[in-house]
Design a protein around this motif. Structure first.
Motif, PDB file in Angstrom:
ATOM      1  N   CYS A   1       7.897   9.617   2.565  1.00 44.36           N
ATOM      2  CA  CYS A   1       7.812   8.182   2.331  1.00 44.36           C
ATOM      3  C   CYS A   1       8.551   7.851   1.041  1.00 44.36           C
ATOM      4  N   LEU A   2       9.510   6.926   1.113  1.00 45.62           N
ATOM      5  CA  LEU A   2      10.401   6.676  -0.017  1.00 45.62           C
ATOM      6  C   LEU A   2       9.844   5.699  -1.039  1.00 45.62           C
TER       7      LEU A   2
ATOM      8  N   THR B   1      16.809   5.628   4.041  1.00 43.46           N
ATOM      9  CA  THR B   1      15.825   5.502   5.119  1.00 43.46           C
ATOM     10  C   THR B   1      16.399   5.999   6.440  1.00 43.46           C
ATOM     11  N   PHE B   2      15.751   6.997   7.003  1.00 42.00           N
ATOM     12  CA  PHE B   2      16.119   7.498   8.335  1.00 42.00           C
ATOM     13  C   PHE B   2      15.490   6.620   9.409  1.00 42.00           C
ATOM     14  N   LYS B   3      14.193   6.318   9.242  1.00 40.03           N
ATOM     15  CA  LYS B   3      13.484   5.442  10.166  1.00 40.03           C
ATOM     16  C   LYS B   3      12.486   4.585   9.395  1.00 40.03           C
TER      17      LYS B   3
ATOM     18  N   GLN C   1       0.843  -1.189   0.000  1.00 41.96           N
ATOM     19  CA  GLN C   1       0.000   0.000   0.000  1.00 41.96           C
ATOM     20  C   GLN C   1       0.883   1.245   0.000  1.00 41.96           C
ATOM     21  N   ASP C   2       0.279   2.345  -0.407  1.00 42.83           N
ATOM     22  CA  ASP C   2       0.968   3.637  -0.448  1.00 42.83           C
ATOM     23  C   ASP C   2       0.563   4.432   0.792  1.00 42.83           C
ATOM     24  N   PRO C   3       1.449   4.618   1.766  1.00 42.04           N
ATOM     25  CA  PRO C   3       1.096   5.360   2.980  1.00 42.04           C
ATOM     26  C   PRO C   3       0.601   6.780   2.705  1.00 42.04           C
ATOM     27  N   ASN C   4       1.012   7.371   1.595  1.00 38.36           N
ATOM     28  CA  ASN C   4       0.506   8.702   1.256  1.00 38.36           C
ATOM     29  C   ASN C   4      -0.997   8.681   1.026  1.00 38.36           C
ATOM     30  N   LYS C   5      -1.512   7.557   0.524  1.00 40.03           N
ATOM     31  CA  LYS C   5      -2.958   7.429   0.324  1.00 40.03           C
ATOM     32  C   LYS C   5      -3.671   7.255   1.667  1.00 40.03           C
ATOM     33  N   TRP C   6      -2.996   6.607   2.636  1.00 37.61           N
ATOM     34  CA  TRP C   6      -3.569   6.572   3.986  1.00 37.61           C
ATOM     35  C   TRP C   6      -3.757   8.005   4.496  1.00 37.61           C
ATOM     36  N   TRP C   7      -2.703   8.809   4.345  1.00 37.53           N
ATOM     37  CA  TRP C   7      -2.739  10.168   4.861  1.00 37.53           C
ATOM     38  C   TRP C   7      -3.810  10.998   4.145  1.00 37.53           C
ATOM     39  N   SER C   8      -3.920  10.834   2.850  1.00 41.95           N
ATOM     40  CA  SER C   8      -4.969  11.552   2.119  1.00 41.95           C
ATOM     41  C   SER C   8      -6.348  11.157   2.631  1.00 41.95           C
ATOM     42  N   GLY C   9      -6.545   9.855   2.861  1.00 40.06           N
ATOM     43  CA  GLY C   9      -7.820   9.380   3.397  1.00 40.06           C
ATOM     44  C   GLY C   9      -8.096   9.933   4.777  1.00 40.06           C
ATOM     45  N   VAL C  10      -7.054   9.995   5.603  1.00 41.05           N
ATOM     46  CA  VAL C  10      -7.219  10.544   6.950  1.00 41.05           C
ATOM     47  C   VAL C  10      -7.622  12.015   6.884  1.00 41.05           C
ATOM     48  N   CYS C  11      -6.960  12.787   6.030  1.00 37.82           N
ATOM     49  CA  CYS C  11      -7.291  14.213   5.908  1.00 37.82           C
ATOM     50  C   CYS C  11      -8.743  14.410   5.491  1.00 37.82           C
ATOM     51  N   ILE C  12      -9.176  13.648   4.486  1.00 38.69           N
ATOM     52  CA  ILE C  12     -10.565  13.755   4.030  1.00 38.69           C
ATOM     53  C   ILE C  12     -11.519  13.288   5.124  1.00 38.69           C
ATOM     54  N   GLY C  13     -11.173  12.175   5.786  1.00 35.23           N
ATOM     55  CA  GLY C  13     -12.045  11.621   6.815  1.00 35.23           C
ATOM     56  C   GLY C  13     -12.221  12.551   8.000  1.00 35.23           C
ATOM     57  N   ILE C  14     -11.141  13.216   8.419  1.00 36.59           N
ATOM     58  CA  ILE C  14     -11.247  14.147   9.544  1.00 36.59           C
ATOM     59  C   ILE C  14     -12.101  15.349   9.162  1.00 36.59           C
ATOM     60  N   LYS C  15     -11.844  15.915   7.978  1.00 38.70           N
ATOM     61  CA  LYS C  15     -12.660  17.046   7.525  1.00 38.70           C
ATOM     62  C   LYS C  15     -14.136  16.671   7.455  1.00 38.70           C
ATOM     63  N   ASP C  16     -14.400  15.501   6.883  1.00 33.36           N
ATOM     64  CA  ASP C  16     -15.769  15.022   6.722  1.00 33.36           C
ATOM     65  C   ASP C  16     -16.441  14.838   8.079  1.00 33.36           C
ATOM     66  N   SER C  17     -15.723  14.251   9.034  1.00 36.47           N
ATOM     67  CA  SER C  17     -16.296  13.990  10.352  1.00 36.47           C
ATOM     68  C   SER C  17     -16.581  15.277  11.110  1.00 36.47           C
ATOM     69  N   ILE C  18     -15.645  16.225  11.038  1.00 36.21           N
ATOM     70  CA  ILE C  18     -15.870  17.511  11.717  1.00 36.21           C
ATOM     71  C   ILE C  18     -17.082  18.225  11.131  1.00 36.21           C
ATOM     72  N   ALA C  19     -17.210  18.159   9.798  1.00 40.36           N
ATOM     73  CA  ALA C  19     -18.358  18.804   9.148  1.00 40.36           C
ATOM     74  C   ALA C  19     -19.666  18.115   9.529  1.00 40.36           C
ATOM     75  N   LYS C  20     -19.678  16.795   9.532  1.00 36.93           N
ATOM     76  CA  LYS C  20     -20.886  16.051   9.888  1.00 36.93           C
ATOM     77  C   LYS C  20     -21.307  16.325  11.330  1.00 36.93           C
ATOM     78  N   ALA C  21     -20.320  16.404  12.230  1.00 34.17           N
ATOM     79  CA  ALA C  21     -20.636  16.615  13.643  1.00 34.17           C
ATOM     80  C   ALA C  21     -21.018  18.060  13.936  1.00 34.17           C
ATOM     81  N   ALA C  22     -20.712  18.952  12.992  1.00 36.49           N
ATOM     82  CA  ALA C  22     -21.012  20.381  13.146  1.00 36.49           C
ATOM     83  C   ALA C  22     -20.435  20.913  14.455  1.00 36.49           C
TER      84      ALA C  22
ATOM     85  N   PRO D   1       9.557   3.050   4.873  1.00 40.17           N
ATOM     86  CA  PRO D   1      10.829   3.769   4.878  1.00 40.17           C
ATOM     87  C   PRO D   1      10.610   5.262   4.655  1.00 40.17           C
ATOM     88  N   VAL D   2      11.059   6.062   5.609  1.00 35.67           N
ATOM     89  CA  VAL D   2      10.946   7.514   5.459  1.00 35.67           C
ATOM     90  C   VAL D   2      12.319   8.145   5.625  1.00 35.67           C
TER      91      VAL D   2
END
Length: 497
Positions: free
Chosen positions: A94-95, A153-155, A46-67, A87-88
């Protein structure tokens, strides 16, 4: 203003984000799917960048839904799938894609290192067998097969620590998720530098260790702009999704046990002393001073999802399980091995295949559906039976079901009948995000301890008792299930052109 908590779950097929109040009630939630890549046999990425994109959208969506005002969120916790090797570089970039928990590309490396160092020596430190699906062999794979990536890779991060880094800029590991690194001593929660060097690795490539409820940092300005969170919101380290789900199911005392039926299946037995078995999975719990003896299987709710997609002929999950309900326990001899991507505990066979056995012209779709449900339960029961070899007494366990399978009364009843145990079902759909949020709640002081956190939030929705007549049938069916695997296992590694 009411204080709220945010839980994030980096699952295999999607990330889930949920906002909870102090009572554990969901104010809003969002699910964002992302792809899984299968570039070669045995490779699952999997591409961790896509996880992060999903998280950003999900948080925005949840905050909006909860008003709500985002400043009401006073803490963020993160659960994540295990055995990543992300590897980052020093700047947190993310490398390349990460192999995920289903990836077995490092099988030959794992076998070679085990032969060189000795399985007993590795197991003494890690409490886990040195197998390809874990993080350590994947780190070695990068070193051998992608040295240019390894050098940069640093970590190496895990799924929850990667999201924690994107939120705070801080690279961490945690006492629970770190069990996938074999030079991490899961009993003492420290790195073994000597074993790392013997494996050809360095502890410099892994981050500092935190308790799962420790605050690792605060939401940066950049992350706040991308997520709609308030800058400065505390973020805790989080942990393994199965362990967060275990907490979210109310498991924080010895002998309490979570039965998981999400995309994958499994069980997590809570103990106050380290108990290990070479065929099972051993990790710290997300709750301090507790450990989990786990059995993680490939087959879970994903089996029924696959059946619905490929063989369901447009029927819904409810319609399929209604067909299964018409078939007697044991599926009249139809048996399913749910090894749809190899199998993890307790057989650890990456070549294992899914198998329907016992089909004939008088069998129906209902037989196949019920056999699929039963096969998933047998795979979990297999782990429970192996746990008995480590001294666990199944009849003493307090079993709690979670994940999508827990929504099905039929599936939970099969669990009860096969195990012979009472099954309690807490609110299941949000157990993992709730567990992550509870870590944040304890970390920022919303709850004084984990007892208060669980008591305030976890509610049992129903209890299902075992039918001991069905249990007699399932003991015979379980034996057939085991015999089918033993008869076929030598064929699984044979390639077919």
């Amino acid at each position: 203003m009411e204080k709220l908590l945010l839980g994030i779950d980096i699952g295999t097929s999607a990330c889930k984000v949920a906002i909870f109040n102090r009572r554990g009630e969901v104010l809003a939630q969002s699910t964002q799917e992302y792809p899984i890549y299968y570039p070669k046999a045995g490779w699952v990425e999997q591409d961790p960048n896509k996880w992060w994109s999903g998280v950003c959208i999900g948080i925005k969506d949840s905050i909006a839904k909860a008003a709500i005002n985002s400043s009401q969120i006073v803490g963020i916790g993160i659960a994540g799938q295990g055995w990543s090797a992300i590897p980052v570089d020093q700047d947190g970039n993310c490398l390349t894609n990460t192999p995920i928990w289903m990836d077995t590309r490092a099988k030959e490396i794992a076998e070679r290192v085990t032969a060189k160092i000795g399985e007993d020596k590795i197991f003494e430190v890690a409490g886990n067998a040195f197998l390809a699906a874990y993080t350590t062999p994947k780190m070695l794979w990068f070193k051998e097969e992608m040295p240019e990536i390894y050098e940069k890779t640093f970590k190496f991060l895990q799924s929850n620590s990667y999201i924690g880094m994107k939120l705070t800029g801080v690279m961490t590991s945690d006492k629970c998720q770190n069990y996938g690194v074999h030079f991490y001593n899961t009993k003492t929660c420290t790195y073994d530098e000597g074993l790392a060097e013997e494996m050809g690795l360095s502890i410099d490539k892994v981050p500092e260790i935190y308790q799962c409820h420790d605050i690792i940092g605060r939401v940066t300005k950049e992350a706040a702009e991308l997520t709609s969170l308030a800058e400065g919101t505390p973020v805790v380290a989080g942990g393994l999704d199965a362990a967060c789900g275990t907490l979210g199911a109310g498991v924080y005392l010895p002998k309490q046990t979570q039965i998981q039926g999400g995309q994958a299946g499994g069980m997590s037995i809570c103990e106050d002393q380290p108990i290990t078995h070479p065929q099972l999975i051993f990790s710290s719990h997300v709750v301090p001073d507790l450990w989990l003896l786990q059995g993680g299987t490939v087959g879970g709710g994903g089996v029924l999802r696959w059946f619905k997609q490929e063989l369901g002929a447009g029927k819904s999950f409810d319609e399929l399980t209604a067909l299964a309900r018409e078939v007697p326990p044991g599926s009249e001899g139809v048996t399913f091995l749910p090894y749809m991507a190899g199998e993890r505990a307790p057989i650890w066979n990456p070549d294992a295949k899914g198998v329907f056995y016992g089909l004939s012209f008088d069998k129906t779709k209902g037989h196949m559906v019920r056999a699929a449900l039963e096969g998933v339960v047998y795979s979990v029961q297999h782990n429970l039976k192996v746990a008995e070899e480590a001294g666990v007494k199944i009849h003493e366990l307090d079993l709690r079901a979670m994940g999508g399978a827990a929504n099905s009364q039929l599936w939970v009843q099969i669990y009860a009948d096969v195990t012979g145990c009472r099954i309690s079902v807490p609110t299941s759909d949000t157990a993992t995000t709730l567990g992550a949020a509870l870590l944040a709640g304890v970390g920022v002081g919303v709850y004084q301890d984990f007892e208060e956190a669980v008591t305030e939030t976890v509610k049992i929705t129903r209890v299902q008792e075992p039918n001991m007549e069905n249990n007699k049938v399932y003991k015979k069916s379980m034996q057939l299930y085991l015999e089918i695997y033993e008869s076929l296992k030598h064929t699984f590694s044979q390639s077919v052109n």
